[in-house]
Design a protein around this motif. Sequence first.
Motif, mmCIF file in Angstrom:
data_model
loop_
_atom_site.group_PDB
_atom_site.id
_atom_site.type_symbol
_atom_site.label_atom_id
_atom_site.label_comp_id
_atom_site.label_asym_id
_atom_site.label_seq_id
_atom_site.Cartn_x
_atom_site.Cartn_y
_atom_site.Cartn_z
ATOM 1 N N GLU A 96 50.177 85.993 43.723
ATOM 2 C CA GLU A 96 50.501 84.564 43.823
ATOM 3 C C GLU A 96 51.997 84.307 43.894
ATOM 4 N N ARG A 97 52.802 85.081 43.099
ATOM 5 C CA ARG A 97 54.214 84.751 42.951
ATOM 6 C C ARG A 97 55.152 85.935 43.200
ATOM 7 N N ASN A 98 54.600 87.069 43.585
ATOM 8 C CA ASN A 98 55.407 88.271 43.808
ATOM 9 C C ASN A 98 56.248 88.607 42.569
ATOM 10 N N ALA A 99 55.634 88.481 41.417
ATOM 11 C CA ALA A 99 56.337 88.753 40.160
ATOM 12 C C ALA A 99 55.333 89.081 39.067
ATOM 13 N N SER A 100 55.801 89.798 38.069
ATOM 14 C CA SER A 100 55.042 90.028 36.844
ATOM 15 C C SER A 100 55.855 89.453 35.699
ATOM 16 N N LEU A 101 55.209 88.672 34.834
ATOM 17 C CA LEU A 101 55.914 87.979 33.756
ATOM 18 C C LEU A 101 55.439 88.475 32.397
ATOM 19 N N TYR A 102 56.382 88.924 31.589
ATOM 20 C CA TYR A 102 56.092 89.311 30.214
ATOM 21 C C TYR A 102 55.975 88.056 29.365
ATOM 22 N N PHE A 103 54.925 87.959 28.532
ATOM 23 C CA PHE A 103 54.715 86.764 27.718
ATOM 24 C C PHE A 103 54.377 87.134 26.278
ATOM 25 N N GLN A 104 54.549 86.165 25.405
ATOM 26 C CA GLN A 104 54.179 86.302 23.998
ATOM 27 C C GLN A 104 53.575 84.998 23.504
ATOM 28 N N GLN A 110 61.505 84.759 31.788
ATOM 29 C CA GLN A 110 61.462 84.280 33.158
ATOM 30 C C GLN A 110 61.792 85.410 34.134
ATOM 31 N N ARG A 111 61.393 85.243 35.372
ATOM 32 C CA ARG A 111 61.684 86.281 36.358
ATOM 33 C C ARG A 111 63.181 86.580 36.371
ATOM 34 N N ASN A 112 63.499 87.821 36.587
ATOM 35 C CA ASN A 112 64.877 88.312 36.590
ATOM 36 C C ASN A 112 65.466 88.468 35.190
ATOM 37 N N MET A 113 64.656 88.276 34.156
ATOM 38 C CA MET A 113 65.140 88.375 32.791
ATOM 39 C C MET A 113 64.177 89.198 31.929
ATOM 40 N N GLY A 114 64.730 89.792 30.865
ATOM 41 C CA GLY A 114 63.900 90.469 29.881
ATOM 42 C C GLY A 114 63.005 91.535 30.478
ATOM 43 N N GLN A 115 61.734 91.492 30.108
ATOM 44 C CA GLN A 115 60.770 92.498 30.546
ATOM 45 C C GLN A 115 59.924 92.024 31.719
ATOM 46 N N SER A 116 60.348 90.945 32.360
ATOM 47 C CA SER A 116 59.678 90.463 33.566
ATOM 48 C C SER A 116 60.335 91.053 34.810
ATOM 49 N N THR A 117 59.731 90.817 35.954
ATOM 50 C CA THR A 117 60.228 91.348 37.221
ATOM 51 C C THR A 117 61.654 90.907 37.496
ATOM 52 N N SER A 118 62.498 91.860 37.885
ATOM 53 C CA SER A 118 63.844 91.543 38.366
ATOM 54 C C SER A 118 63.918 91.856 39.849
ATOM 55 N N SER A 119 64.682 91.056 40.565
ATOM 56 C CA SER A 119 64.758 91.211 42.013
ATOM 57 C C SER A 119 66.094 90.700 42.516
ATOM 58 N N ASP A 120 66.517 91.214 43.647
ATOM 59 C CA ASP A 120 67.736 90.694 44.276
ATOM 60 C C ASP A 120 67.407 89.660 45.341
ATOM 61 N N GLU A 121 66.132 89.232 45.391
ATOM 62 C CA GLU A 121 65.719 88.218 46.361
ATOM 63 C C GLU A 121 66.109 86.826 45.861
ATOM 64 N N PRO A 122 66.590 85.969 46.753
ATOM 65 C CA PRO A 122 66.947 84.595 46.359
ATOM 66 C C PRO A 122 65.744 83.856 45.794
ATOM 67 N N CYS A 123 65.972 82.987 44.816
ATOM 68 C CA CYS A 123 64.912 82.143 44.283
ATOM 69 C C CYS A 123 65.502 80.788 43.929
ATOM 70 N N GLN A 166 69.370 83.991 39.237
ATOM 71 C CA GLN A 166 69.072 82.887 38.328
ATOM 72 C C GLN A 166 70.226 81.899 38.273
ATOM 73 N N LEU A 167 71.442 82.405 38.203
ATOM 74 C CA LEU A 167 72.607 81.529 38.143
ATOM 75 C C LEU A 167 72.796 80.759 39.435
ATOM 76 N N GLU A 168 72.450 81.370 40.561
ATOM 77 C CA GLU A 168 72.524 80.663 41.846
ATOM 78 C C GLU A 168 71.509 79.524 41.876
ATOM 79 N N ALA A 169 70.317 79.777 41.371
ATOM 80 C CA ALA A 169 69.294 78.717 41.318
ATOM 81 C C ALA A 169 69.780 77.578 40.431
ATOM 82 N N ARG A 170 70.394 77.915 39.304
ATOM 83 C CA ARG A 170 70.910 76.915 38.371
ATOM 84 C C ARG A 170 71.956 76.020 39.037
ATOM 85 N N LYS A 171 72.793 76.605 39.893
ATOM 86 C CA LYS A 171 73.810 75.813 40.596
ATOM 87 C C LYS A 171 73.180 74.694 41.419
ATOM 88 N N GLY A 172 72.008 74.962 41.964
ATOM 89 C CA GLY A 172 71.351 73.986 42.835
ATOM 90 C C GLY A 172 70.451 73.006 42.123
#
Length: 442
Positions: free
Chosen positions: A56-64, A114-127, A257-263
């Motif tokens: 669905e999202r091309n990511a795996s998310l670690y949750f608690q 969240q994606r790109n953080m912690g134990q979830s999927t990290s990627s160099d793809e724009p989001c 993540q920081l690029e997304a935050r800028k927008g």
Amino acid sequence: VSNHTKAAVASTEVKTSNHNKSCNSTPRSEEHSMATRPGGLVAPVVEDGVADLTKERNASLYFQTVGPTKTEWQGEEERALFYIPGSASDLRRTTDRQYLNQMMPFFKVITYDQRNMGQSTSSDEPCTMEDYADDAACLLRSKFEQYLPIDAIGVSFGGMVLQYLALRHPDLIRKVVICCAGSGGLGGKSYPIHLWYAPGVTVEERITRKIFQANSDRNEKWKTENPMDWQMNFALLSRDEKIGADAPLREEGLKQQLEARKGHDTWEKLPELAGKEVLVCGSTKDLIAPVDMLEKLVRRIGPSCHSKLDFDWGHPFVAADVTAMPYINKWIRGLPLDEESTAKATSPVAAKGPVSQGQLWKVVGGGGGKGGIIVRQAEATNSPALEARLSEAAIVEELQVKGPRMKYKLVQGDGPESGWVSLYLSGHKELLVKVDNSTLSK
């Protein structure tokens, strides 16, 4: 930014296990060897897992999930709370876990990296910010459908993501708590924390900026006069900086993540939240998300938006001010707030002068020889206009709000006794602003 201080140490602390990301997404329960504690607290039970959202999202998310640890909020009183953490957060870090430590006594807290953080999927793809919101929505639908719609709280970057989540997936979210996060755009932006990670900025410089900008009480003078506190803060943040730093694509993921935050910019769509109960919280000591920016967010959302903007400790007030989560808990559950807190909140208004039953507004537009603002017979902007205008500086009582339009009753000043007016112009210039009863002439 989790600016950890002595007051941030909560009564219940959870230790996380080393979770293997390659495991499936089935939660596993981990009971910690902690005895029942005084004050009706019980040992926390942590459930964690990885939600495989690749399709669905091309990511795996670690949750608690954890809590509630106070017995009075267990059983029939148990209520789930979805927590969206801030920029560069990692649930393995002590400073980030302080937020959970303050929330878990009151709620069954559902949170995640969240994606790109912690134990979830990290990627160099724009989001984008929309991507982060859609990730959260997919996680809720795939793993926590039984709790939907759910109350949600977002802190800092998480508060920005929550705005998109509530706007894009309103069916999933019940009550909204936005902490230290503005709307972006015309409503103003939080401090550009990507500057902390700019080329040439050392780890030591970044940590110092975090500490000083998170809380206006923290400055060079404080550093000199409180060397032990400074060393404790600095050491803890330095240790947390190293957690997860060597993970594959972590640096690239943080940049995305920081690029997304800028927008980030929800200003245009914020009035769509008028149908939801929203609480905006902040601190006057916060130099990252200033209170005047949060006040614009409150006014833009409209009368359904409550606020409490006088918490202590600055940006990390949710983790560090021990009054924050008890207040938020009461607001979410619809319980009576204490008299002092209610008086400081912008809604409902605490009456100090002549009493009015509803929210009061002051006319700030219609000057410059215009003779006031236009009043119409009905909600539609093409309905007949009344002959008289509502004068500048007039005070009116809110009767009904629909989007950018409000039906009012005249309380003070000149103009029609009742009618429909616009709260702002198409260019977002405000025509009326919220005021309290102390504004009324005695």
